[in-house]
Design a protein around this motif. Structure first.
Motif, mmCIF file in Angstrom:
data_model
loop_
_atom_site.group_PDB
_atom_site.id
_atom_site.type_symbol
_atom_site.label_atom_id
_atom_site.label_comp_id
_atom_site.label_asym_id
_atom_site.label_seq_id
_atom_site.Cartn_x
_atom_site.Cartn_y
_atom_site.Cartn_z
ATOM 1 N N MET A 1 30.047 46.267 39.103
ATOM 2 C CA MET A 1 31.222 45.894 39.859
ATOM 3 C C MET A 1 32.452 46.457 39.142
ATOM 4 N N GLU A 2 33.355 47.017 39.920
ATOM 5 C CA GLU A 2 34.572 47.593 39.347
ATOM 6 C C GLU A 2 35.686 46.552 39.344
ATOM 7 N N ARG A 3 36.464 46.533 38.283
ATOM 8 C CA ARG A 3 37.561 45.580 38.148
ATOM 9 C C ARG A 3 38.861 46.269 38.545
ATOM 10 N N LEU A 4 39.645 45.595 39.407
ATOM 11 C CA LEU A 4 40.961 46.068 39.817
ATOM 12 C C LEU A 4 41.997 45.031 39.404
ATOM 13 N N THR A 5 43.176 45.473 39.083
ATOM 14 C CA THR A 5 44.265 44.563 38.742
ATOM 15 C C THR A 5 45.406 44.810 39.714
ATOM 16 N N ASN A 27 37.745 31.326 43.977
ATOM 17 C CA ASN A 27 38.522 32.203 43.111
ATOM 18 C C ASN A 27 39.246 33.268 43.937
ATOM 19 N N SER A 29 39.285 36.510 43.481
ATOM 20 C CA SER A 29 38.520 37.742 43.693
ATOM 21 C C SER A 29 37.753 37.718 45.015
ATOM 22 N N ARG A 33 38.322 40.155 48.173
ATOM 23 C CA ARG A 33 37.240 40.984 48.705
ATOM 24 C C ARG A 33 37.090 40.790 50.208
#
Length: 154
Positions: A1-5, A27, A29, A33
């Protein structure tokens, strides 16, 4: 899974947190999504409107007065005329006069949209809303039997 900020101003972050709480998200995230998936599905459907042969699955839900002259008969006939995209339907009596019906649909996006618009535009239909999801259709054979899988594209 890729993390984005991402960065949000305080007012927008507060609104988003309130939305998440009201919708039951645990949450940020997962809420983000779902919002991204929803927008990508809508964009895909908008693009499909320009392509022939694109498919979707979906529902059409509407409320109507079943006492209105011949409306129930016209709705049933429209579903029969489109038996190739109408999978199933369920009707619920809301009170002595009003019904809510949900029609499950599967087929060419353009035909599904035309069906939804035809139903929603009928005099006496209230609160009509379509929810469509783009799909990729795959033809399969299992145990010598041919059938179709409709897999969401997003």
């Amino acid at each position: 899974m890729e993390r984005l900020t991402i960065s949000l101003d305080q007012a927008l972050a507060s609104q988003f947190d309130k939305f998440l709480k009201e919708q039951g998200y645990k949450n940020r995230s997962e809420g983000m999504r779902d919002l991204i998936r929803d927008r990508l599905e809508q964009q895909s459907l908008e693009n499909q409107d320009q392509q022939s042969g694109a498919d979707c699955i979906g529902t059409l839900t509407y409320i109507y007065n079943h006492q209105e002259r011949e409306l129930a008969s016209k709705l049933a006939q429209t579903q029969h005329d489109n038996h190739n995209i109408v999978v199933s339907s369920v009707k619920v009596a809301l009170d002595h006069n009003h019904c809510m019906e949900t029609v499950m649909l599967n087929g060419a996006t353009q035909k599904v949209r035309e069906f939804c618009n035809t139903i929603i535009a009928k005099p006496g239909i209230r609160h009509g809303k379509a929810y469509l999801v783009p799909v990729e259709v795959k033809h399969s054979h299992h145990d010598g039997k041919a059938h179709v899988h409709s897999t969401p594209t997003i």
